[in-house]
Design a protein around this motif. Sequence first.
Motif, PDB file in Angstrom:
ATOM      1  N   LEU A   1      31.276  -7.428 -22.913  1.00  0.00           N
ATOM      2  CA  LEU A   1      30.094  -7.684 -23.740  1.00  0.00           C
ATOM      3  C   LEU A   1      29.724  -6.455 -24.561  1.00  0.00           C
ATOM      4  CD1 LEU A   1      27.851  -9.711 -21.255  1.00  0.00           C
ATOM      5  CD2 LEU A   1      29.131 -10.585 -23.225  1.00  0.00           C
TER       6      LEU A   1
ATOM      7  N   ARG B   1      32.206  -6.054 -27.373  1.00  0.00           N
ATOM      8  CA  ARG B   1      32.076  -7.130 -28.355  1.00  0.00           C
ATOM      9  C   ARG B   1      30.854  -6.939 -29.255  1.00  0.00           C
ATOM     10  NH1 ARG B   1      31.299 -13.538 -26.792  1.00  0.00           N
ATOM     11  NH2 ARG B   1      31.274 -14.355 -28.928  1.00  0.00           N
ATOM     12  N   ARG B   2      29.756  -6.443 -28.689  1.00  0.00           N
ATOM     13  CA  ARG B   2      28.487  -6.433 -29.423  1.00  0.00           C
ATOM     14  C   ARG B   2      28.191  -5.096 -30.106  1.00  0.00           C
ATOM     15  NH1 ARG B   2      24.483  -9.627 -25.131  1.00  0.00           N
ATOM     16  NH2 ARG B   2      25.570 -11.659 -25.245  1.00  0.00           N
ATOM     17  N   ARG B   3      28.725  -4.001 -29.568  1.00  0.00           N
ATOM     18  CA  ARG B   3      28.376  -2.709 -30.145  1.00  0.00           C
ATOM     19  C   ARG B   3      29.281  -2.366 -31.308  1.00  0.00           C
ATOM     20  NH1 ARG B   3      27.860   0.941 -24.659  1.00  0.00           N
ATOM     21  NH2 ARG B   3      25.980  -0.035 -23.805  1.00  0.00           N
TER      22      ARG B   3
END
Length: 249
Positions: A242, A245-247
């Motif tokens: 996660l 994927r998000r940063r």
Amino acid sequence: MSTALPTVPVLHSEWIKIRSLRGTFGALIAVFVATVGIQVLTASLIGDAEAGSMGDDPLLAAFYSLNFGQVAAFAFGATALSSEFHNGALRTSLAAVPNRARLYLSKMAVIGALAFVVGQLTALATFLGGQRFMGPYTLELGSPGTYRAVFGCGAYLAVMALLSAGLTAVLRSASAVLCLLIPFTLIVSFILAAQAGGIAQYLPDRAGQMMMRLDTSAGLAPWAGFGVMVLWALVAVGGGWLAIRRRDA
């Protein structure tokens, strides 16, 4: 077929990265050297002094040095991930492999596979090397629980490496992860075991080491304990995914 083939060169590139990073590859070698070396040295000095000189459970005592070898496993997993967060390395990796899932899972697969292979070799050498010095307290390979314990020791090291790698993906710092995991497994876990009793059996190190116990009447069953440790690692690896994927890279 079209999604599987491109993964092969990614796996190969991750292996090249690990092999070329001296600190990371050195940590992988240290898993074997530290675990086997400390076990053999300790057993040669006090192994046959008296029954229980290396621990109340003779099978777990055959892997006494695992407490030190796991530190090298933490370092291997952490440094293998932290290298992506220095000098824009992650941007370069994503330019070569834009699919973040493929990049991250390939990295975890290589870390896990290498740690598992080295872990199994380490476990076997640790058991055989240490038992040579145990005199009348020697356990033979094939004695009750020994095959489970050898496999469990190697798997323990691999899962701990993945736990460390997942946390590093979350925190983006190998030093932060090592400062968290080393005191936790070497100090905090023992304190909680003495104070909290039943709750401590669900800690990753305590649960995983049930695979190496001869007396399994208290606490989690060996495979249940291993499952608990794997769940801890899956949560860490999932959290790392996660974060990747998000940063922003």
